[in-house]
Design an enzyme around this catalytic site. Sequence first.
Site, PDB file in Angstrom:
ATOM      1  N   SER A 159      -5.981-120.177  15.141  1.00 59.38           N
ATOM      2  CA  SER A 159      -6.665-120.026  13.851  1.00 59.38           C
ATOM      3  C   SER A 159      -5.808-119.134  12.962  1.00 59.38           C
ATOM      4  CB  SER A 159      -8.054-119.420  14.091  1.00 59.38           C
ATOM      5  OG  SER A 159      -8.664-119.132  12.874  1.00 59.38           O
ATOM      6  N   ARG A 191     -13.945-101.388  12.521  1.00 59.06           N
ATOM      7  CA  ARG A 191     -13.575-101.684  13.909  1.00 59.06           C
ATOM      8  C   ARG A 191     -12.334-100.895  14.280  1.00 59.06           C
ATOM      9  NH1 ARG A 191     -14.144-108.022  12.642  1.00 59.06           N
ATOM     10  NH2 ARG A 191     -16.393-108.227  12.850  1.00 59.06           N
ATOM     11  N   LEU A 212      -3.974-115.139  13.784  1.00 56.74           N
ATOM     12  CA  LEU A 212      -2.523-115.006  13.903  1.00 56.74           C
ATOM     13  C   LEU A 212      -1.924-114.662  12.534  1.00 56.74           C
ATOM     14  CD1 LEU A 212      -0.198-115.301  15.981  1.00 56.74           C
ATOM     15  CD2 LEU A 212       0.146-117.617  15.115  1.00 56.74           C
ATOM     16  N   THR A 254     -23.061-104.391  11.807  1.00 54.63           N
ATOM     17  CA  THR A 254     -23.391-103.030  11.361  1.00 54.63           C
ATOM     18  C   THR A 254     -22.483-102.546  10.232  1.00 54.63           C
ATOM     19  OG1 THR A 254     -21.931-102.121  13.058  1.00 54.63           O
ATOM     20  CG2 THR A 254     -24.255-102.345  13.640  1.00 54.63           C
ATOM     21  N   GLY A 255     -21.416-103.284   9.925  1.00 56.71           N
ATOM     22  CA  GLY A 255     -20.490-102.851   8.862  1.00 56.71           C
ATOM     23  C   GLY A 255     -19.574-101.708   9.285  1.00 56.71           C
ATOM     24  N   GLY A 313     -22.709-110.870  15.580  1.00 54.10           N
ATOM     25  CA  GLY A 313     -22.518-111.262  14.184  1.00 54.10           C
ATOM     26  C   GLY A 313     -21.391-112.273  14.179  1.00 54.10           C
ATOM     27  N   THR A 363     -22.562-103.929  26.602  1.00 55.68           N
ATOM     28  CA  THR A 363     -23.883-104.355  26.159  1.00 55.68           C
ATOM     29  C   THR A 363     -24.747-104.572  27.402  1.00 55.68           C
ATOM     30  OG1 THR A 363     -25.068-105.832  24.654  1.00 55.68           O
ATOM     31  CG2 THR A 363     -23.331-106.852  26.016  1.00 55.68           C
ATOM     32  N   LYS A 419     -15.392-116.112  17.341  1.00 58.50           N
ATOM     33  CA  LYS A 419     -16.104-117.173  18.081  1.00 58.50           C
ATOM     34  C   LYS A 419     -16.880-118.080  17.123  1.00 58.50           C
ATOM     35  CE  LYS A 419     -18.234-113.983  20.439  1.00 58.50           C
ATOM     36  NZ  LYS A 419     -17.537-112.773  19.984  1.00 58.50           N
ATOM     37  N   GLY A 432     -15.495-108.548  21.767  1.00 60.03           N
ATOM     38  CA  GLY A 432     -16.301-109.199  20.737  1.00 60.03           C
ATOM     39  C   GLY A 432     -15.532-109.356  19.439  1.00 60.03           C
ATOM     40  N   ASP A 433     -16.147-110.090  18.513  1.00 63.83           N
ATOM     41  CA  ASP A 433     -15.582-110.310  17.168  1.00 63.83           C
ATOM     42  C   ASP A 433     -14.229-111.012  17.204  1.00 63.83           C
ATOM     43  OD1 ASP A 433     -17.815-108.976  16.253  1.00 63.83           O
ATOM     44  OD2 ASP A 433     -16.803-107.033  16.199  1.00 63.83           O
ATOM     45  N   GLN A 472     -20.639-111.483  22.101  1.00 57.75           N
ATOM     46  CA  GLN A 472     -19.866-110.340  22.617  1.00 57.75           C
ATOM     47  C   GLN A 472     -18.545-110.822  23.254  1.00 57.75           C
ATOM     48  OE1 GLN A 472     -23.629-110.173  23.480  1.00 57.75           O
ATOM     49  NE2 GLN A 472     -23.572-109.440  21.399  1.00 57.75           N
TER      50      GLN A 472
HETATM   51  P1  GDP Z   1     -17.293-113.367  16.274  1.00 61.54           P
HETATM   52  O1  GDP Z   1     -18.322-112.323  16.473  1.00 61.54           O
HETATM   53  O2  GDP Z   1     -16.426-113.570  17.472  1.00 61.54           O
HETATM   54  O3  GDP Z   1     -17.863-114.668  15.780  1.00 61.54           O
HETATM   55  O4  GDP Z   1     -16.328-112.826  15.132  1.00 61.54           O
HETATM   56  P2  GDP Z   1     -16.777-112.113  13.755  1.00 61.54           P
HETATM   57  O5  GDP Z   1     -17.333-113.135  12.849  1.00 61.54           O
HETATM   58  O6  GDP Z   1     -17.607-110.912  14.042  1.00 61.54           O
HETATM   59  O7  GDP Z   1     -15.393-111.553  13.247  1.00 61.54           O
HETATM   60  C1  GDP Z   1     -14.307-112.383  12.993  1.00 61.54           C
HETATM   61  C2  GDP Z   1     -13.884-112.186  11.538  1.00 61.54           C
HETATM   62  O8  GDP Z   1     -12.609-112.739  11.345  1.00 61.54           O
HETATM   63  C3  GDP Z   1     -14.791-112.901  10.550  1.00 61.54           C
HETATM   64  O9  GDP Z   1     -14.807-112.171   9.350  1.00 61.54           O
HETATM   65  C4  GDP Z   1     -14.097-114.252  10.343  1.00 61.54           C
HETATM   66  O10 GDP Z   1     -14.388-114.842   9.075  1.00 61.54           O
HETATM   67  C5  GDP Z   1     -12.661-113.828  10.420  1.00 61.54           C
HETATM   68  N1  GDP Z   1     -11.737-114.832  10.962  1.00 61.54           N
HETATM   69  C6  GDP Z   1     -11.933-115.723  11.978  1.00 61.54           C
HETATM   70  N2  GDP Z   1     -10.793-116.374  12.277  1.00 61.54           N
HETATM   71  C7  GDP Z   1      -9.852-115.893  11.425  1.00 61.54           C
HETATM   72  C8  GDP Z   1      -8.449-116.137  11.263  1.00 61.54           C
HETATM   73  O11 GDP Z   1      -7.847-116.936  11.967  1.00 61.54           O
HETATM   74  N3  GDP Z   1      -7.806-115.417  10.306  1.00 61.54           N
HETATM   75  C9  GDP Z   1      -8.445-114.507   9.515  1.00 61.54           C
HETATM   76  N4  GDP Z   1      -7.729-113.845   8.619  1.00 61.54           N
HETATM   77  N5  GDP Z   1      -9.760-114.246   9.653  1.00 61.54           N
HETATM   78  C10 GDP Z   1     -10.448-114.912  10.602  1.00 61.54           C
HETATM   79  P1  IMO Z   2     -20.199-110.534  18.669  1.00 57.95           P
HETATM   80  O1  IMO Z   2     -21.017-111.611  19.320  1.00 57.95           O
HETATM   81  C1  IMO Z   2     -18.603-106.476  18.849  1.00 57.95           C
HETATM   82  C2  IMO Z   2     -20.962-103.522  21.089  1.00 57.95           C
HETATM   83  C3  IMO Z   2     -21.558-102.390  20.267  1.00 57.95           C
HETATM   84  C4  IMO Z   2     -21.535-101.294  21.315  1.00 57.95           C
HETATM   85  C5  IMO Z   2     -21.888-102.040  22.605  1.00 57.95           C
HETATM   86  C6  IMO Z   2     -23.345-101.955  23.004  1.00 57.95           C
HETATM   87  O2  IMO Z   2     -20.287-110.496  17.199  1.00 57.95           O
HETATM   88  O3  IMO Z   2     -18.803-110.545  19.198  1.00 57.95           O
HETATM   89  P2  IMO Z   2     -25.550-103.110  22.040  1.00 57.95           P
HETATM   90  O4  IMO Z   2     -26.189-103.050  20.687  1.00 57.95           O
HETATM   91  O5  IMO Z   2     -25.196-104.486  22.468  1.00 57.95           O
HETATM   92  O6  IMO Z   2     -26.338-102.387  23.085  1.00 57.95           O
HETATM   93  O7  IMO Z   2     -24.170-102.282  21.888  1.00 57.95           O
HETATM   94  O8  IMO Z   2     -21.547-103.390  22.374  1.00 57.95           O
HETATM   95  N1  IMO Z   2     -21.305-104.888  20.603  1.00 57.95           N
HETATM   96  C7  IMO Z   2     -20.449-105.674  19.931  1.00 57.95           C
HETATM   97  N2  IMO Z   2     -19.195-105.449  19.482  1.00 57.95           N
HETATM   98  N3  IMO Z   2     -19.151-107.687  18.691  1.00 57.95           N
HETATM   99  C8  IMO Z   2     -20.387-107.950  19.179  1.00 57.95           C
HETATM  100  O9  IMO Z   2     -20.941-109.180  19.165  1.00 57.95           O
HETATM  101  C9  IMO Z   2     -21.111-106.907  19.796  1.00 57.95           C
HETATM  102  N4  IMO Z   2     -22.336-106.814  20.355  1.00 57.95           N
HETATM  103  C10 IMO Z   2     -22.425-105.585  20.852  1.00 57.95           C
HETATM  104  O10 IMO Z   2     -20.757-102.079  19.154  1.00 57.95           O
HETATM  105  O11 IMO Z   2     -20.233-100.793  21.471  1.00 57.95           O
HETATM  106 MG    MG Z   3     -18.990-110.553  15.598  1.00 54.31          MG
END
Ligand code: GDP
Ligand code: IMO
Ligand code: MG
Length: 420
Positions: A407, A302, A329, A298-299, A39, A236, A15, A11-12, A221
């Site tokens: 990106s 990571r 990158l 959740t803040g 998120g 999850t 996307k 995740g994160d 995720q």
């Molecule tokens: P998602 O859950 O997959 O949509 O990703 P999140 O939004 O949780 O986390 C990605 C974080 O990286 C966010 O704070 C974005 O603003 C940031 N982000 C996305 N692409 C880039 C990138 O290419 N470079 C940097 N420095 N930050 C990025």
């Molecule tokens: P995005 O869409 C990162 C993780 C939680 C925990 C496990 C189970 O932003 O990439 P849950 O509340 O789903 O039962 O938690 O999954 N988790 C994520 N980690 N990005 C997410 O979503 C996540 N959604 C759940 O931290 O380890």
């Molecule tokens: Mg996220």
Amino acid sequence: MNTILVGLQWGDEGKGKVIDYLCSDRDVVVRFQGGNNAGHTVVLDGKKFVFHLIPSGILRKDKICVIGNGVVIDPKVLIDEIKYLRNNDVDISPKNLKISPLSHVIMPYHPTIDALKEKDRAHEIGTTKRGIGPCYMDKVSRCGIRMIDLVDPLEFSLKLKYNLEEKNVIFKKVYNYEGFDFDSIYNEYMEYAKVLKPYICDLVEYFYQQKDKSFLFEGAQGAYLDVDFGTYPFVTSSSVVASNALLGSGLSFVKIDNNIGVAKAYTTRVGEGPFPTELNDEFLDFFRNKGVEFGATTGRPRRCGWLDLVLLRRSVIINNITDLVITKLDVLGGLDNINVCTAYKCKGESLKDFPYSLEGIEPIYKEFKGWDDDISEIREFSQLPEEAKEYIDYIEKFLKVKVKFISVGEKREAILSKNN
Ligand code: GDP
Ligand code: IMO
Ligand code: MG
């Protein structure tokens, strides 16, 4: 053109940013699983938007955003998200936001049981405590409450009564917790129903009439949080892989053209569970600070580690990935050397097959030379430092999939096409 976009790690991966970028030439953006555990961040004109339930295409005018039947919806979170967007001048109405009547509703007892179960577990999962797992449990055990039930007062009251009768006993007996009051939940949720009713739409019939529209499916995720293919039980509670996109939206008549996998140029994870390339030294501080690696939901800080190509190779297969997007990158700039995991060993022996448990796995690294330049303003692949190009080329060769976009910053425009 119809595309499924999914995360390939934990995740994160970025996307949200990629969806916002890609949907400029699409008509419909669809969430098909997960809930407000997600998120997804989009940074537009210096303003940061974090989407938990609404698809990340909503900032583009004239896009239809869809919350599919596979999503679990916390109505309060959804209403707050709608209000937040409106306060920030984003147009949002039943014309551009549609919710499946079959999506399940997160009830107040779901986050509570999520938190209580975490305390009781021998091995904490580190869930987001948003009630995601318990809501999916009720769905599968056939006592869940769907959006269509929420907007029918009689049906809602019957289902709520039935659930509370059983759940309040469990709360008391198992967790010594007082339980929940029918009237206060009923009154609160009837208010939510009034607000959300106009958005509910029979997606199947509505989109079947408009099959020629172009669809972008937004995974939440990442592959290793998938309930089947992830690092179980540290996962999850939904299927996050690409093959669930049609099931989780009901749009099975849409012909898919490509499956895009998004991966960070390194690896992160929030919550507990195995993580072979995890760092605990000065590199952890480097990634956390430079990459601002704190959960968008959740803040929580990571966990961070080097890129793991063994994991990615498996994600590519599981999701039938046709194109890759590598994000963040820019964050790697300034490192003397960059490690990439290309194989695993366990107890000193190299592994031939992918292990079903990643516990105790040691990564084998290939070392790459780093680069010093800030690449966040670069918009042409050819302009990247040679070392960065080599890094991307190696990923492509190893995974046998083309990198379509890279990106290099959080802003919408900080992305470049690889032009293979
Ligand atoms: P998602 O859950 O997959 O949509 O990703 P999140 O939004 O949780 O986390 C990605 C974080 O990286 C966010 O704070 C974005 O603003 C940031 N982000 C996305 N692409 C880039 C990138 O290419 N470079 C940097 N420095 N930050 C990025
Ligand atoms: P995005 O869409 C990162 C993780 C939680 C925990 C496990 C189970 O932003 O990439 P849950 O509340 O789903 O039962 O938690 O999954 N988790 C994520 N980690 N990005 C997410 O979503 C996540 N959604 C759940 O931290 O380890
Ligand atoms: Mg996220």
